[in-house]
Design an enzyme around this catalytic site. Structure first.
Site, PDB file in Angstrom:
ATOM      1  N   ASN A  45       2.376  -2.524   6.368  1.00 20.58           N
ATOM      2  CA  ASN A  45       2.560  -1.918   5.097  1.00 20.58           C
ATOM      3  C   ASN A  45       4.041  -1.574   5.190  1.00 20.58           C
ATOM      4  O   ASN A  45       4.618  -0.717   5.651  1.00 20.58           O
ATOM      5  CB  ASN A  45       1.843  -0.796   5.013  1.00 20.58           C
ATOM      6  CG  ASN A  45       2.086  -0.090   3.640  1.00 20.58           C
ATOM      7  OD1 ASN A  45       2.214  -0.511   2.681  1.00 20.58           O
ATOM      8  ND2 ASN A  45       2.163   1.386   3.896  1.00 20.58           N
ATOM      9  N   LYS A  72      -0.216   2.369  -4.394  1.00 22.18           N
ATOM     10  CA  LYS A  72      -0.717   3.482  -4.750  1.00 22.18           C
ATOM     11  C   LYS A  72      -0.501   4.124  -6.236  1.00 22.18           C
ATOM     12  O   LYS A  72      -1.020   4.864  -6.951  1.00 22.18           O
ATOM     13  CB  LYS A  72      -0.227   4.592  -3.808  1.00 22.18           C
ATOM     14  CG  LYS A  72      -0.520   4.639  -2.340  1.00 22.18           C
ATOM     15  CD  LYS A  72      -1.958   4.824  -2.258  1.00 22.18           C
ATOM     16  CE  LYS A  72      -2.604   4.771  -0.744  1.00 22.18           C
ATOM     17  NZ  LYS A  72      -2.386   3.773   0.042  1.00 22.18           N
ATOM     18  N   TYR A  78      -8.093   7.699   9.953  1.00 21.73           N
ATOM     19  CA  TYR A  78      -7.734   6.171   9.870  1.00 21.73           C
ATOM     20  C   TYR A  78      -6.699   6.221  11.260  1.00 21.73           C
ATOM     21  O   TYR A  78      -6.006   4.919  11.372  1.00 21.73           O
ATOM     22  CB  TYR A  78      -7.002   5.772   8.740  1.00 21.73           C
ATOM     23  CG  TYR A  78      -5.699   6.397   8.068  1.00 21.73           C
ATOM     24  CD1 TYR A  78      -4.584   6.373   8.487  1.00 21.73           C
ATOM     25  CD2 TYR A  78      -6.121   7.144   7.030  1.00 21.73           C
ATOM     26  CE1 TYR A  78      -3.470   6.758   7.985  1.00 21.73           C
ATOM     27  CE2 TYR A  78      -5.124   7.846   6.515  1.00 21.73           C
ATOM     28  CZ  TYR A  78      -3.659   7.827   6.847  1.00 21.73           C
ATOM     29  OH  TYR A  78      -2.709   8.451   6.331  1.00 21.73           O
ATOM     30  N   ASP A 111      -8.390   6.552   2.055  1.00 21.47           N
ATOM     31  CA  ASP A 111      -7.413   7.388   2.929  1.00 21.47           C
ATOM     32  C   ASP A 111      -6.568   8.317   2.104  1.00 21.47           C
ATOM     33  O   ASP A 111      -6.725   8.449   0.864  1.00 21.47           O
ATOM     34  CB  ASP A 111      -6.335   6.423   3.456  1.00 21.47           C
ATOM     35  CG  ASP A 111      -5.738   5.654   1.989  1.00 21.47           C
ATOM     36  OD1 ASP A 111      -6.502   5.324   1.259  1.00 21.47           O
ATOM     37  OD2 ASP A 111      -4.456   5.152   2.039  1.00 21.47           O
ATOM     38  N   ASP A 112      -5.971   9.450   2.845  1.00 23.16           N
ATOM     39  CA  ASP A 112      -5.291  10.460   1.995  1.00 23.16           C
ATOM     40  C   ASP A 112      -5.932  11.209   1.056  1.00 23.16           C
ATOM     41  O   ASP A 112      -5.374  11.284  -0.140  1.00 23.16           O
ATOM     42  CB  ASP A 112      -4.063   9.932   1.392  1.00 23.16           C
ATOM     43  CG  ASP A 112      -3.128   9.079   2.467  1.00 23.16           C
ATOM     44  OD1 ASP A 112      -3.353   9.501   3.710  1.00 23.16           O
ATOM     45  OD2 ASP A 112      -2.343   8.293   2.418  1.00 23.16           O
ATOM     46  N   ASP A 126       8.260   4.947   2.449  1.00 26.79           N
ATOM     47  CA  ASP A 126       7.680   5.880   1.205  1.00 26.79           C
ATOM     48  C   ASP A 126       7.585   7.256   1.547  1.00 26.79           C
ATOM     49  O   ASP A 126       7.753   8.140   0.510  1.00 26.79           O
ATOM     50  CB  ASP A 126       6.507   5.254   0.745  1.00 26.79           C
ATOM     51  CG  ASP A 126       5.263   5.315   1.397  1.00 26.79           C
ATOM     52  OD1 ASP A 126       5.331   5.632   2.940  1.00 26.79           O
ATOM     53  OD2 ASP A 126       4.062   5.287   1.204  1.00 26.79           O
ATOM     54  N   GLY A 150       0.733  -1.356  -0.024  1.00 30.94           N
ATOM     55  CA  GLY A 150       0.126  -0.177  -0.081  1.00 30.94           C
ATOM     56  C   GLY A 150       0.837   1.313   0.171  1.00 30.94           C
ATOM     57  O   GLY A 150       0.349   2.396   0.410  1.00 30.94           O
TER      58      GLY A 150
END
Length: 689
Positions: free
Chosen positions: A271, A56, A177, A132-133, A243, A25
């Site tokens: 993740n 992503k 989250y 999310d995001d 990341d 993820g």
């Protein structure tokens, strides 16, 4: 020993099995199909059961979520889902429509269902909707249709879940989250309360903990969010994710999550790092954690009672993982060359040496032999690249030693300082050996994932090692540390680093708990009250270099007499450097040196005084490791001397003053000049103004 399937059956929440495995993820290059298949094999071997597909940068997962997969893409996903099934791994397909979906538009809902129907036709039976995001502001059409953002998300999630036949595994990732995103907090979050009240009970909720990257996840925090959500969450754990920082990678153990959490969770998914191969430790130790407290489940290692958690020891789990990983490192991933007896398409090149191997003659260089990688090397590797909130024990020791050696550099000749310096040097050498052994490991795929990181740490360690040696007088001051004209490999950070250094909070998030503070220096004019401090610095530097100050009957240097106060500097041509501890350096000048030379050495004909009539002298204490304050002092002083009408400046330096010799040489403008009457151990350097 029970099989992985038996372990799964014993870990169930209600009538559902405990979700344990890996999320792909992260932001960045997705893993390859071959890597994912290898992941399934490892998960099955280690007792994990789930893979959540959510890269992503798969455009059709997030940015172009409405687009169906083309036949080639469909073939890859079908093969991937089939491979997961072969290894008893539950393949969860996740889609992220939140960037631009209009929840109230029925065409959008239809497009989402059509996309998931396609993936279901590939053989997938588990799904996830991720929000999310994303921006939290609804468009005008959605504001008219839904009372809140949470109501919009829950409505579409429930509808899709029912459309798919209420699959056994269906995960929902909320926009809030983690606890840090909740307004005003978890227990009072209207968003989470809406999710808990309205989301169908068969749908599970993903949660990262107190923060996006949570240092610790406590039982109390999970009980709180479970109460609001009315269900146990599935932890999406970012403890090994990298990341957000391309200069960091994490190979420490899964930790700071007590095994008491296990019965209070629906599952845990890690993740991890973007790079596939370095995730061996993250996934292996998660598997050990998941099995540590399972009722009747086998443990990979006896954890013992010395840890805070009697069911799981992060360090023992780490050693277990590294022991297994070492075998992977030592296995080749490259096709082997054909031997002499094997048939090849081409004959090997013939040489005059014949078939015998080359043997060096006496006195020649021996043949290079690559040392094999060891478990100790991998322990060191993990320590150097541990976890987001913690360095490994060896890394912490190195930082503490470097800090101590730097702060106590004035005692560099004492037994304690030398002993600590040797210990630090030994640790630096271990890093270099680890780098060399990793570089020669047979499995090149792992090396290529790690190379940028280990090359970077080796370079940083080499600079620190050279710096400590120069403080102890065991080597020349490193040009990388003393010069303002650095090679690009001598500093880290690029533009990002420059931005950070300009911000007021720079350095306050260093993992080293007692880092040296960023030094603040003040350059001010010299005054008569500074004479004692300047003299003290001069005498300290003379003693450190074992230089005996000449007696009154011996020839004396003009620069020495300036430093000891026997000669006063020219007004407006003297500066001192101060830090938080006091005066730590000085630069003094005489604009007309000829008169002082005549008083000291008689009426001598110094032709050099015609071109270099002025003299400058100075010292900076070793605790000032940054060369830039000294450089600024000399620049200001030369400007003042030039304003007085002088045409040139020289300085007198003893051969043993390696630091100041290097300082003047690196300025680029000072060069050796001939000057009569100087002692043999003294050289003069001059610059025209």
């Amino acid at each position: 020993m029970a099989t992985s399937v038996e372990v799964k059956d014993k870990r169930r929440t209600g009538n559902k099995r405990f979700v344990s495995g890996v999320v792909e993820g992260f932001y960045g290059r997705p893993w390859t199909m071959e890597q994912r298949t290898e992941l399934f094999k490892r998960e099955q071997k280690w007792g994990l059961n789930t893979y959540l597909y959510a890269p992503k940068d798969d455009y059709k997962h997030r940015m172009y979520w409405r687009d169906l997969y083309c036949p080639e893409e469909a073939g890859q996903l079908i093969a991937l889902i089939s491979a997961a099934k072969q290894h008893n791994i539950d393949f969860i397909y996740a889609i992220s429509p939140g960037l631009d979906i209009t929840f109230s538009n029925r065409k959008e809902v239809t497009a989402l269902k059509r996309k998931l129907d396609q993936v279901r036709d590939f053989g997938c039976s588990s799904f996830s909707l991720l929000f999310d995001d994303i921006e939290t502001e609804m468009c005008p059409a959605d504001k008219q249709a839904f009372s809140s953002f949470a109501h919009a998300q829950v409505a579409i999630t429930n509808e899709v879940y029912q459309h798919l036949g209420e699959p056994e595994t269906f995960l929902f990732c909320p926009t809030d989250y983690c606890a840090a995103f909740c307004t005003p907090n978890v227990s009072q979050s209207s968003y989470l309360h809406t999710v808990g009240d309205k989301l169908l009970p068969g749908i599970d909720v993903l949660w990262t903990g107190p923060k996006v990257v949570s240092h610790k996840i406590s039982v109390k925090s999970i009980e709180e969010v479970s109460s609001v959500l009315k269900r146990a969450p599935v932890i999406w754990d970012n403890i090994h994710a990298n990341d957000y920082d391309p200069q960091r990678i994490f190979m420490g153990p899964f930790k700071d999550r007590p095994t008491e959490l296990l019965p209070k969770l629906r599952g845990v998914l890690t993740n991890p790092n973007c790079e596939f191969h370095p995730n061996f430790v993250a996934i292996h130790t998660l598997a050990t954690w998941c099995k540590a407290c399972s009722n009747g489940a086998p443990r990979d290692v006896e954890m013992g009672d010395e840890e805070q958690d009697p069911y799981y020891s992060p360090q023992k789990a780490l050693i277990l993982a590294l022991t297994d990983w070492l075998q992977v490192f030592l296995s080749t991933d490259q096709p082997t060359a054909c031997s002499k007896k094997e048939s090849c398409d081409e004959e090997p090149m013939q040489t005059d040496l014949g078939e015998g191997s080359y043997v060096p003659e006496p006195g020649e260089n021996p043949l290079y032999t690559a040392e094999p990688l060891t478990l100790e090397d991998l322990k060191l590797l993990s320590d150097l690249f541990y976890l987001p909130y913690e360095h490994g024990s060896t890394a912490r020791t190195m930082l503490h030693q470097l800090d101590w050696l730097k702060r106590h550099s004035q005692t560099a000749k004492t037994a304690e300082w030398c002993s600590r310096a040797q210990h630090f040097d030994d640790m630096c050498e271990a890093v270099v050996r680890m780098f060399n052994r990793l570089s020669n490991a047979p499995n090149r795929s792992i090396l290529y994932d790690l190379y940028n990181y280990i090359c970077d740490i080796k370079s940083g360690v080499n600079m620190a090692q050279a710096y400590i040696k120069s403080l102890g007088g065991l080597g020349k001051p490193s040009a990388q540390l003393m010069s303002g004209d650095l090679e690009p490999w001598s500093f880290r950070g690029g533009l990002s680093g420059e931005f950070q250094r300009m911000l007021p909070g720079h350095g306050n998030r260093d993992l080293f708990k007692h880092p040296p503070k960023t030094a603040v220096f003040c350059i001010r004019p010299y005054c008569p009250e500074d004479q004692m401090e300047v003299q003290k610095i001069f005498m300290t530097m003379q003693r450190e270099r074992q230089i005996q100050v000449p007696s009154l009957t011996q020839p004396r240097l003009i620069s020495d007499m300036l430093s000891t106060g026997d000669i006063s500097p020219t007004p407006q041509c003297a500066l001192v450097l101060e830090d938080e501890l006091g005066v730590c350096g000085y630069m003094l000048a005489l604009t007309d040196t000829k008169a002082a030379a005549a008083n000291i050495q008689g009426d001598m004909n110094h032709s050099a005084f015609e071109d270099f009539p002025s003299l400058v002298t100075g010292q900076v204490l070793p605790r000032v490791s940054d060369p830039s304050p000294g450089k600024r002092m000399i620049e200001q002083l030369l400007s003042a001397i030039k304003s007085s009408g002088s045409r040139g400046v020289f300085c007198e330096l003893r051969h043993s003053e390696r630091r100041m010799l290097d300082f003047y040489a690196k300025l680029g403008s000072f060069n050796p000049i001939k000057m009569a009457g100087l002692p043999q151990d003294v050289i003069a350097m001059g610059t025209s103004l």
